[in-house]
Motif scaffolding. Structure first.
Motif, short mmCIF file in Angstrom:
data_model
loop_
_atom_site.label_atom_id
_atom_site.label_comp_id
_atom_site.label_asym_id
_atom_site.label_seq_id
_atom_site.Cartn_x
_atom_site.Cartn_y
_atom_site.Cartn_z
N CYS A 25 0.84 -1.19 0.00
CA CYS A 25 0.00 0.00 0.00
C CYS A 25 0.88 1.24 0.00
N PRO A 26 0.35 2.32 -0.56
CA PRO A 26 1.13 3.56 -0.57
C PRO A 26 1.08 4.22 0.82
N TYR A 27 2.10 5.01 1.11
CA TYR A 27 2.08 5.83 2.32
C TYR A 27 2.83 7.13 2.00
N ALA A 28 2.39 8.19 2.65
CA ALA A 28 2.99 9.49 2.39
C ALA A 28 4.03 9.85 3.44
N CYS A 29 3.80 9.40 4.67
CA CYS A 29 4.65 9.81 5.78
C CYS A 29 4.96 8.62 6.67
N LYS A 57 9.53 1.21 0.94
CA LYS A 57 10.43 1.59 -0.15
C LYS A 57 9.66 2.41 -1.19
N ASN A 58 10.22 3.52 -1.60
CA ASN A 58 9.64 4.36 -2.65
C ASN A 58 8.17 4.71 -2.41
N ARG A 103 14.49 -8.10 8.12
CA ARG A 103 15.87 -7.77 7.72
C ARG A 103 16.14 -8.22 6.29
N ARG A 104 15.68 -9.43 5.94
CA ARG A 104 15.91 -9.95 4.57
C ARG A 104 15.17 -9.10 3.53
N PHE A 105 13.95 -8.65 3.86
CA PHE A 105 13.22 -7.77 2.94
C PHE A 105 13.95 -6.43 2.80
#
Length: 167
Positions: A25-29, A57-58, A103-105
């Motif tokens: 899912c997207p997140y802004a903050c 990430k991104n 950690r692996r991700f």
């Protein structure tokens, strides 16, 4: 993180049919994401559920929704323990394994296909998927089946009733 996103992507886990589910899912903050997850965990913990971000990430978060008791049980399976040991996971329980998975991700070298164990997939199928590099499966449903095809089809039926798009 809209609740309908959790319901749409995690209903088999919410209904107790599956150990865990993942969705992006997207997140802004970053701070808002942490607060949302904290709030959701307070609401879901009494129902035996937890939410954990596996990767950020991104501007997208990979979210893991799971049932801790079922995860503990699943990771005690002999084949699961063998695979986790082979992949460098600690032998000290589900919480330590979850830390290692996160950690692996975050290291992002290669996708940690052992995540199937954390989603409740049969350990023999997860092992075969990794060892055979996703080739030679007997059946494809919610996961690639290498072991007991009949049991997988039987286990898939309740999920298909909830998710007709999986047919």
């Amino acid at each position: 993180m809209p609740e309908e996103l959790i319901i749409r992507n995690c209903s088999p886990t919410l209904a107790g049919l599956k150990t865990g589910s993942m969705f992006s899912c997207p997140y802004a903050c970053e701070q808002s994401l942490r607060e949302e997850i904290r709030t959701l965990n307070r609401r879901l913990a009494p129902k035996g559920l937890r939410i954990l971000p596996l990767q950020r990430k991104n501007g997208r978060a990979l979210i893991y929704v799971f049932r801790p008791h079922e995860l503990e049980r699943d990771l005690c399976n002999r084949t699961a323990l063998y695979l986790l040991r082979r992949r460098g996971y600690p032998e000290t329980g589900a919480a330590s394994c979850l830390c290692c998975l996160v950690r692996r991700f975050q290291e992002n070298r290669e996708f940690p296909h052992e995540v199937g164990l954390f989603l409740g997939y049969p350990p023999e199928d997860v092992c075969a998927f990794i060892d055979q590099q996703a080739h030679g499966c007997k059946f494809v449903g919610c996961w690639k089946v290498y072991g007991n095809e009949g049991k997988a089809k039987k286990d898939l039926r309740p999920v298909q009733k909830m998710h007709p798009c999986l047919l």
